[in-house]
Design a protein around this motif. Structure first.
Motif, PDB file in Angstrom:
ATOM      1  N   ASP A   1      53.530   6.905  14.440  1.00 42.69           N
ATOM      2  CA  ASP A   1      52.737   7.828  15.261  1.00 42.69           C
ATOM      3  C   ASP A   1      53.645   8.804  15.994  1.00 42.69           C
ATOM      4  O   ASP A   1      53.264   9.936  16.265  1.00 42.69           O
ATOM      5  N   GLY A   2      54.829   8.334  16.360  1.00 45.08           N
ATOM      6  CA  GLY A   2      55.787   9.171  17.076  1.00 45.08           C
ATOM      7  C   GLY A   2      55.426   9.353  18.533  1.00 45.08           C
ATOM      8  O   GLY A   2      54.425   8.845  19.020  1.00 45.08           O
ATOM      9  N   ILE A   3      56.297  10.059  19.213  1.00 38.67           N
ATOM     10  CA  ILE A   3      56.068  10.420  20.616  1.00 38.67           C
ATOM     11  C   ILE A   3      55.966  11.933  20.659  1.00 38.67           C
ATOM     12  O   ILE A   3      56.817  12.636  20.112  1.00 38.67           O
TER      13      ILE A   3
ATOM     14  N   LEU B   1      58.566  19.076  30.424  1.00 36.02           N
ATOM     15  CA  LEU B   1      59.601  18.731  29.451  1.00 36.02           C
ATOM     16  C   LEU B   1      58.932  18.273  28.167  1.00 36.02           C
ATOM     17  O   LEU B   1      58.191  17.285  28.171  1.00 36.02           O
ATOM     18  N   ARG B   2      59.171  18.994  27.074  1.00 31.51           N
ATOM     19  CA  ARG B   2      58.599  18.631  25.777  1.00 31.51           C
ATOM     20  C   ARG B   2      59.515  17.629  25.089  1.00 31.51           C
ATOM     21  O   ARG B   2      60.699  17.893  24.869  1.00 31.51           O
ATOM     22  N   ILE B   3      58.954  16.447  24.749  1.00 29.16           N
ATOM     23  CA  ILE B   3      59.697  15.389  24.064  1.00 29.16           C
ATOM     24  C   ILE B   3      58.951  15.037  22.787  1.00 29.16           C
ATOM     25  O   ILE B   3      57.745  14.778  22.821  1.00 29.16           O
ATOM     26  N   ASP B   4      59.680  15.035  21.672  1.00 30.15           N
ATOM     27  CA  ASP B   4      59.117  14.612  20.384  1.00 30.15           C
ATOM     28  C   ASP B   4      60.071  13.619  19.743  1.00 30.15           C
ATOM     29  O   ASP B   4      61.283  13.850  19.703  1.00 30.15           O
ATOM     30  N   VAL B   5      59.541  12.516  19.251  1.00 26.73           N
ATOM     31  CA  VAL B   5      60.312  11.548  18.479  1.00 26.73           C
ATOM     32  C   VAL B   5      59.507  11.249  17.233  1.00 26.73           C
ATOM     33  O   VAL B   5      58.333  10.890  17.315  1.00 26.73           O
ATOM     34  N   ASP B   6      60.137  11.416  16.081  1.00 28.80           N
ATOM     35  CA  ASP B   6      59.503  11.128  14.798  1.00 28.80           C
ATOM     36  C   ASP B   6      60.433  10.272  13.958  1.00 28.80           C
ATOM     37  O   ASP B   6      61.659  10.396  14.066  1.00 28.80           O
TER      38      ASP B   6
ATOM     39  N   PRO C   1      65.207  23.565  21.139  1.00 31.77           N
ATOM     40  CA  PRO C   1      65.196  22.117  21.343  1.00 31.77           C
ATOM     41  C   PRO C   1      66.564  21.515  21.024  1.00 31.77           C
ATOM     42  O   PRO C   1      67.260  21.984  20.132  1.00 31.77           O
ATOM     43  N   ALA C   2      66.943  20.508  21.785  1.00 27.43           N
ATOM     44  CA  ALA C   2      68.129  19.717  21.475  1.00 27.43           C
ATOM     45  C   ALA C   2      67.662  18.576  20.585  1.00 27.43           C
ATOM     46  O   ALA C   2      66.770  17.807  20.961  1.00 27.43           O
ATOM     47  N   VAL C   3      68.228  18.474  19.385  1.00 26.54           N
ATOM     48  CA  VAL C   3      67.779  17.488  18.402  1.00 26.54           C
ATOM     49  C   VAL C   3      68.925  16.535  18.081  1.00 26.54           C
ATOM     50  O   VAL C   3      70.059  16.968  17.901  1.00 26.54           O
TER      51      VAL C   3
ATOM     52  N   ARG D   1      64.271  10.706  14.953  1.00 29.77           N
ATOM     53  CA  ARG D   1      64.795  12.005  15.376  1.00 29.77           C
ATOM     54  C   ARG D   1      64.165  12.370  16.716  1.00 29.77           C
ATOM     55  O   ARG D   1      62.955  12.429  16.860  1.00 29.77           O
ATOM     56  N   LEU D   2      65.036  12.588  17.716  1.00 29.33           N
ATOM     57  CA  LEU D   2      64.625  12.955  19.060  1.00 29.33           C
ATOM     58  C   LEU D   2      64.806  14.451  19.246  1.00 29.33           C
ATOM     59  O   LEU D   2      65.868  14.991  18.939  1.00 29.33           O
ATOM     60  N   SER D   3      63.757  15.110  19.732  1.00 26.52           N
ATOM     61  CA  SER D   3      63.812  16.537  20.027  1.00 26.52           C
ATOM     62  C   SER D   3      63.341  16.740  21.465  1.00 26.52           C
ATOM     63  O   SER D   3      62.240  16.331  21.823  1.00 26.52           O
ATOM     64  N   VAL D   4      64.215  17.350  22.283  1.00 28.13           N
ATOM     65  CA  VAL D   4      63.898  17.624  23.678  1.00 28.13           C
ATOM     66  C   VAL D   4      64.002  19.129  23.887  1.00 28.13           C
ATOM     67  O   VAL D   4      65.054  19.723  23.673  1.00 28.13           O
ATOM     68  N   ARG D   5      62.892  19.737  24.285  1.00 26.92           N
ATOM     69  CA  ARG D   5      62.879  21.189  24.507  1.00 26.92           C
ATOM     70  C   ARG D   5      62.975  21.449  26.007  1.00 26.92           C
ATOM     71  O   ARG D   5      62.042  21.197  26.748  1.00 26.92           O
ATOM     72  N   ILE D   6      64.143  21.962  26.404  1.00 28.92           N
ATOM     73  CA  ILE D   6      64.354  22.263  27.812  1.00 28.92           C
ATOM     74  C   ILE D   6      64.111  23.748  28.057  1.00 28.92           C
ATOM     75  O   ILE D   6      63.432  24.119  28.991  1.00 28.92           O
TER      76      ILE D   6
END
Length: 171
Positions: A89-91, A148-153, A125-127, A116-121
């Motif tokens: 499902d991811g974050i 703070l946008r956080i995505d983990v897939d 995004p820092a991946v 894979r972690l993606s943080v958009r500051i």
């Protein structure tokens, strides 16, 4: 003369129901046919993986991922936000923060494969990729945005549980 009895509406409805059941049973059982019963038609199966409720394995992996996030708990004053999701499902969250403050993001995946972690500051995004081995990765967020946008897939073939936590960083 013998008086005739009249059947009430309820009695008539009951008689009709009983007679219908007898007729249906009589028509389907012992019809004398020597043919085999027809096969039941089942809907085709989907090629999509089935979603399931968390089982014992998912709970164990979730506990392992959460344990890797250090000792900050919801009762600690530094605690801001956290979550636990199936890697499939991811974050995907936009966490509200206090603009300009510093925070610590911790993410841990327990299972197999990579995430894979993606943080958009700001705009970019820092991946970073990390293993689903129950070890946490940390990222300091200095001068935080208000959201703070956080995505983990999960990368292809990966599975497990992923936990995350945001806490205030020491100044």
């Amino acid at each position: 003369m013998t008086p005739r009895r009249r059947l009430s509406g309820t009695g008539a409805a009951m008689c009709i129901g009983v007679l219908s059941a007898i007729l249906v049973t009589g028509c389907t059982e012992g019809s004398g046919s020597s043919e085999r019963p027809t096969k039941r038609v089942t809907p085709p199966t989907s090629s999509q993986p089935e979603r399931h409720s968390p089982g014992a394995t998912d709970r164990k992996l979730g506990e392992q991922a959460e344990a890797a996030l250090d000792t900050v708990t919801i009762d600690d004053p530094e605690f801001v936000e956290s979550g636990l999701e199936a890697l499939g499902d991811g974050i995907h969250t936009n966490s509200p923060l206090t603009r300009g403050k510093s925070y610590q993001l911790a993410v841990a995946c327990a299972g197999r494969g990579k995430a894979r972690l993606s943080v958009r500051i700001k705009d970019q995004p820092a991946v970073q990729s990390f293993d689903c081995d129950g070890t946490a990765v940390h990222q300091r967020i200095a001068a935080a945005p208000s959201r703070l946008r956080i995505d983990v897939d999960g990368e292809p073939g990966s599975s497990g549980m992923v936990a995350w936590r945001i806490s205030e960083a020491a100044q």
